[in-house]
Design a protein around this motif. Structure first.
Motif, PDB file in Angstrom:
ATOM      1  N   LEU A  30      40.044  49.861  24.236  1.00  0.00           N
ATOM      2  CA  LEU A  30      40.951  48.719  24.228  1.00  0.00           C
ATOM      3  C   LEU A  30      40.296  47.487  24.839  1.00  0.00           C
ATOM      4  O   LEU A  30      40.524  46.354  24.389  1.00  0.00           O
ATOM      5  CB  LEU A  30      42.232  49.069  24.996  1.00  0.00           C
ATOM      6  N   ARG A  31      39.481  47.695  25.873  1.00  0.00           N
ATOM      7  CA  ARG A  31      38.810  46.557  26.500  1.00  0.00           C
ATOM      8  C   ARG A  31      37.813  45.917  25.542  1.00  0.00           C
ATOM      9  O   ARG A  31      37.746  44.689  25.433  1.00  0.00           O
ATOM     10  CB  ARG A  31      38.101  47.023  27.769  1.00  0.00           C
ATOM     11  N   GLN A  32      37.062  46.762  24.840  1.00  0.00           N
ATOM     12  CA  GLN A  32      36.110  46.219  23.876  1.00  0.00           C
ATOM     13  C   GLN A  32      36.824  45.477  22.746  1.00  0.00           C
ATOM     14  O   GLN A  32      36.370  44.418  22.283  1.00  0.00           O
ATOM     15  CB  GLN A  32      35.259  47.360  23.300  1.00  0.00           C
ATOM     16  N   LEU A  33      37.950  46.023  22.311  1.00  0.00           N
ATOM     17  CA  LEU A  33      38.711  45.357  21.260  1.00  0.00           C
ATOM     18  C   LEU A  33      39.290  44.033  21.728  1.00  0.00           C
ATOM     19  O   LEU A  33      39.274  43.033  21.009  1.00  0.00           O
ATOM     20  CB  LEU A  33      39.824  46.283  20.761  1.00  0.00           C
ATOM     21  N   ALA A  34      39.805  44.002  22.963  1.00  0.00           N
ATOM     22  CA  ALA A  34      40.388  42.775  23.495  1.00  0.00           C
ATOM     23  C   ALA A  34      39.323  41.702  23.710  1.00  0.00           C
ATOM     24  O   ALA A  34      39.576  40.509  23.512  1.00  0.00           O
ATOM     25  CB  ALA A  34      41.124  43.071  24.793  1.00  0.00           C
ATOM     26  N   LEU A  35      38.135  42.126  24.121  1.00  0.00           N
ATOM     27  CA  LEU A  35      37.061  41.144  24.318  1.00  0.00           C
ATOM     28  C   LEU A  35      36.675  40.460  23.013  1.00  0.00           C
ATOM     29  O   LEU A  35      36.245  39.303  23.008  1.00  0.00           O
ATOM     30  CB  LEU A  35      35.839  41.822  24.938  1.00  0.00           C
ATOM     31  N   GLU A  36      36.811  41.161  21.903  1.00  0.00           N
ATOM     32  CA  GLU A  36      36.452  40.592  20.613  1.00  0.00           C
ATOM     33  C   GLU A  36      37.543  39.701  20.027  1.00  0.00           C
ATOM     34  O   GLU A  36      37.258  38.793  19.264  1.00  0.00           O
ATOM     35  CB  GLU A  36      36.129  41.716  19.623  1.00  0.00           C
ATOM     36  N   THR A  37      38.806  39.964  20.366  1.00  0.00           N
ATOM     37  CA  THR A  37      39.920  39.258  19.713  1.00  0.00           C
ATOM     38  C   THR A  37      40.653  38.283  20.622  1.00  0.00           C
ATOM     39  O   THR A  37      41.349  37.403  20.122  1.00  0.00           O
ATOM     40  CB  THR A  37      40.923  40.279  19.162  1.00  0.00           C
ATOM     41  N   ILE A  38      40.546  38.424  21.937  1.00  0.00           N
ATOM     42  CA  ILE A  38      41.348  37.621  22.870  1.00  0.00           C
ATOM     43  C   ILE A  38      40.422  36.760  23.722  1.00  0.00           C
ATOM     44  O   ILE A  38      39.389  37.240  24.209  1.00  0.00           O
ATOM     45  CB  ILE A  38      42.232  38.519  23.763  1.00  0.00           C
ATOM     46  N   ASP A  39      40.803  35.496  23.886  1.00  0.00           N
ATOM     47  CA  ASP A  39      40.083  34.590  24.770  1.00  0.00           C
ATOM     48  C   ASP A  39      40.831  34.522  26.097  1.00  0.00           C
ATOM     49  O   ASP A  39      41.970  34.021  26.170  1.00  0.00           O
ATOM     50  CB  ASP A  39      39.976  33.208  24.134  1.00  0.00           C
ATOM     51  N   ILE A  40      40.214  35.000  27.162  1.00  0.00           N
ATOM     52  CA  ILE A  40      40.897  35.067  28.467  1.00  0.00           C
ATOM     53  C   ILE A  40      41.215  33.667  28.983  1.00  0.00           C
ATOM     54  O   ILE A  40      42.244  33.460  29.628  1.00  0.00           O
ATOM     55  CB  ILE A  40      40.034  35.857  29.483  1.00  0.00           C
ATOM     56  N   ASN A  41      40.355  32.719  28.722  1.00  0.00           N
ATOM     57  CA  ASN A  41      40.558  31.374  29.252  1.00  0.00           C
ATOM     58  C   ASN A  41      41.810  30.703  28.707  1.00  0.00           C
ATOM     59  O   ASN A  41      42.348  29.782  29.339  1.00  0.00           O
ATOM     60  CB  ASN A  41      39.333  30.503  28.944  1.00  0.00           C
ATOM     61  N   LYS A  42      42.295  31.167  27.576  1.00  0.00           N
ATOM     62  CA  LYS A  42      43.507  30.602  26.996  1.00  0.00           C
ATOM     63  C   LYS A  42      44.760  31.397  27.354  1.00  0.00           C
ATOM     64  O   LYS A  42      45.851  31.050  26.888  1.00  0.00           O
ATOM     65  CB  LYS A  42      43.368  30.528  25.472  1.00  0.00           C
ATOM     66  N   ASP A  43      44.610  32.446  28.141  1.00  0.00           N
ATOM     67  CA  ASP A  43      45.764  33.270  28.540  1.00  0.00           C
ATOM     68  C   ASP A  43      46.483  32.576  29.693  1.00  0.00           C
ATOM     69  O   ASP A  43      45.900  32.356  30.766  1.00  0.00           O
ATOM     70  CB  ASP A  43      45.287  34.663  28.956  1.00  0.00           C
ATOM     71  N   PRO A  44      47.779  32.221  29.537  1.00  0.00           N
ATOM     72  CA  PRO A  44      48.477  31.505  30.629  1.00  0.00           C
ATOM     73  C   PRO A  44      48.772  32.394  31.844  1.00  0.00           C
ATOM     74  O   PRO A  44      49.074  31.865  32.923  1.00  0.00           O
ATOM     75  CB  PRO A  44      49.763  31.020  29.967  1.00  0.00           C
ATOM     76  N   TYR A  45      48.702  33.701  31.699  1.00  0.00           N
ATOM     77  CA  TYR A  45      49.038  34.605  32.813  1.00  0.00           C
ATOM     78  C   TYR A  45      47.795  35.138  33.522  1.00  0.00           C
ATOM     79  O   TYR A  45      47.907  35.949  34.447  1.00  0.00           O
ATOM     80  CB  TYR A  45      49.877  35.780  32.295  1.00  0.00           C
ATOM     81  N   PHE A  46      46.628  34.722  33.113  1.00  0.00           N
ATOM     82  CA  PHE A  46      45.380  35.197  33.737  1.00  0.00           C
ATOM     83  C   PHE A  46      45.024  34.264  34.908  1.00  0.00           C
ATOM     84  O   PHE A  46      45.036  33.035  34.759  1.00  0.00           O
ATOM     85  CB  PHE A  46      44.249  35.212  32.713  1.00  0.00           C
ATOM     86  N   MET A  47      44.702  34.882  36.061  1.00  0.00           N
ATOM     87  CA  MET A  47      44.348  34.099  37.253  1.00  0.00           C
ATOM     88  C   MET A  47      43.304  34.860  38.063  1.00  0.00           C
ATOM     89  O   MET A  47      43.385  36.079  38.223  1.00  0.00           O
ATOM     90  CB  MET A  47      45.581  33.849  38.122  1.00  0.00           C
ATOM     91  N   LYS A  48      42.315  34.104  38.536  1.00  0.00           N
ATOM     92  CA  LYS A  48      41.278  34.674  39.392  1.00  0.00           C
ATOM     93  C   LYS A  48      41.512  34.190  40.821  1.00  0.00           C
ATOM     94  O   LYS A  48      41.563  32.980  41.078  1.00  0.00           O
ATOM     95  CB  LYS A  48      39.901  34.240  38.899  1.00  0.00           C
ATOM     96  N   ASN A  49      41.678  35.142  41.751  1.00  0.00           N
ATOM     97  CA  ASN A  49      41.984  34.773  43.144  1.00  0.00           C
ATOM     98  C   ASN A  49      40.702  34.493  43.936  1.00  0.00           C
ATOM     99  O   ASN A  49      39.586  34.588  43.400  1.00  0.00           O
ATOM    100  CB  ASN A  49      42.819  35.861  43.806  1.00  0.00           C
ATOM    101  N   HIS A  50      40.863  34.180  45.248  1.00  0.00           N
ATOM    102  CA  HIS A  50      39.735  33.833  46.093  1.00  0.00           C
ATOM    103  C   HIS A  50      38.891  35.039  46.464  1.00  0.00           C
ATOM    104  O   HIS A  50      37.778  34.878  46.969  1.00  0.00           O
ATOM    105  CB  HIS A  50      40.250  33.164  47.380  1.00  0.00           C
ATOM    106  N   LEU A  51      39.382  36.225  46.222  1.00  0.00           N
ATOM    107  CA  LEU A  51      38.624  37.435  46.539  1.00  0.00           C
ATOM    108  C   LEU A  51      37.713  37.863  45.382  1.00  0.00           C
ATOM    109  O   LEU A  51      36.960  38.840  45.526  1.00  0.00           O
ATOM    110  CB  LEU A  51      39.569  38.575  46.894  1.00  0.00           C
ATOM    111  N   GLY A  52      37.794  37.200  44.247  1.00  0.00           N
ATOM    112  CA  GLY A  52      36.972  37.564  43.102  1.00  0.00           C
ATOM    113  C   GLY A  52      37.620  38.545  42.158  1.00  0.00           C
ATOM    114  O   GLY A  52      36.993  38.951  41.167  1.00  0.00           O
ATOM    115  N   SER A  53      38.822  38.943  42.471  1.00  0.00           N
ATOM    116  CA  SER A  53      39.535  39.858  41.573  1.00  0.00           C
ATOM    117  C   SER A  53      40.447  39.043  40.656  1.00  0.00           C
ATOM    118  O   SER A  53      40.599  37.832  40.810  1.00  0.00           O
ATOM    119  CB  SER A  53      40.347  40.878  42.374  1.00  0.00           C
ATOM    120  N   TYR A  54      41.076  39.740  39.717  1.00  0.00           N
ATOM    121  CA  TYR A  54      41.894  39.083  38.697  1.00  0.00           C
ATOM    122  C   TYR A  54      43.331  39.556  38.823  1.00  0.00           C
ATOM    123  O   TYR A  54      43.607  40.725  39.128  1.00  0.00           O
ATOM    124  CB  TYR A  54      41.347  39.383  37.309  1.00  0.00           C
ATOM    125  N   GLU A  55      44.260  38.629  38.573  1.00  0.00           N
ATOM    126  CA  GLU A  55      45.687  38.924  38.689  1.00  0.00           C
ATOM    127  C   GLU A  55      46.389  38.558  37.383  1.00  0.00           C
ATOM    128  O   GLU A  55      45.972  37.640  36.664  1.00  0.00           O
ATOM    129  CB  GLU A  55      46.317  38.144  39.846  1.00  0.00           C
TER     130      GLU A  55
END
Length: 290
Positions: A30-55
């Motif tokens: 699923l991760r490989q499929l999502a990397l090919e079809t989805i652009d994370i930078n355009k996802d409104p719910y994707f956020m990178k915190n100060h610890l380097g992890s993703y929320e």
């Protein structure tokens, strides 16, 4: 341990994968499929915190890498929250009025009958094309309405049995009834000088004229007529016939020499040599005649 006859097992493999291994492999796919079809930078719910992890701001989940977040977006929890958010926004959004449909005003007229008409048959003296001239009178035509016309095939009408030898010319102008003329189903010449219409607004008369195209006729041959050849059976003998018909043909099919006339001459007879005489028998001996 026997892995050959185990369900899902294959000879030479390492055995059946456990449930945790299957889940890990599914998430990786699923991760490989999502990397090919989805652009994370355009996802409104994707956020990178100060610890380097993703929320995920929608589901409030924490992920160590982008692959984990993408696998989460394909999961049931994230998809359910997306459906709830869409339903909530649709409910809170103000009701927008539907776009107004463009209404086409239908003109209604009371039919007053058929118009007067005149049809003239003509022939062009130069090209020989046949033409028809229609003159239609519309004295009570509605204001702002012009006559219209069109050709209709015999298979479009429902008044008469269809006949491909004929076609119909329809003329209409409100409030008069539509009239039709039955004309031969021949090809019409649409040249500018061969097909024209005119609407006289002062006299309220409509003129229409069209020409039929010339049909290609078979031209007669210009040369002399071909000679008639009659085949006769070959003669029994190849000898030439005498020019004088009074001379009878030679008997037995004999050939006359050139320039000879009259009856054929027989070949000369060769005289036979005389037979030798027998000597007389001696006396006292009788000879029998054979």
């Amino acid at each position: 341990m026997d892995f050959q006859h185990r369900a899902g097992g294959k000879t030479g493999s390492g055995g059946v994968a456990s449930s945790s291994e299957s889940n890990r492999d599914r998430r990786e796919r699923l991760r490989q499929l999502a990397l090919e079809t989805i652009d994370i930078n355009k996802d409104p719910y994707f956020m990178k915190n100060h610890l380097g992890s993703y929320e995920c701001k929608l589901c409030l989940t924490l992920h160590n890498n982008e692959g984990s977040y993408l696998a989460h977006t394909q999961g049931k929890k994230h998809q359910t929250n997306l459906a709830r958010r869409a339903a909530k926004e649709a409910k809170e959004a103000p009701a927008q009025p539907a776009p107004a449909k463009v209404k086409v005003e239908v003109k209604k007229f009371v039919k007053i009958g058929r118009p007067g008409y005149k049809v003239t048959k003509q022939r062009d003296p130069e090209s020989g094309q046949q033409s028809l001239l229609f003159q239609i009178d519309y004295p009570e035509v509605a204001e702002g309405i012009g006559p219209r016309h069109r050709f209709m095939s015999a298979y479009e009408q429902r008044i008469e049995p269809p006949d491909r030898r004929w076609q119909y010319l329809l003329l209409a102008a409100e409030p008069y009834e539509t009239i039709a003329f039955k004309v031969p189903s021949r090809e019409i010449d649409k040249a500018e000088s061969r097909f024209w219409t005119h609407w006289n607004r002062e006299t309220k008369q409509f003129f229409l004229q069209f020409h039929f195209k010339m049909e290609k006729a078979l031209l007669p041959p210009t040369g002399p007529p071909p000679a008639v050849v009659t085949k006769r059976p070959p003669p029994l003998m190849s000898a030439p016939r005498p020019q004088n018909d009074s001379v009878p043909p030679p008997p037995g099919g004999m050939i006359l020499p050139p320039g000879a006339s009259g009856a054929p001459q027989m070949p000369p007879q060769i005289p036979m040599p005389p037979m030798p005489m027998r000597p007389p028998p001696p006396e006292g001996i009788s000879v029998a005649n054979n």
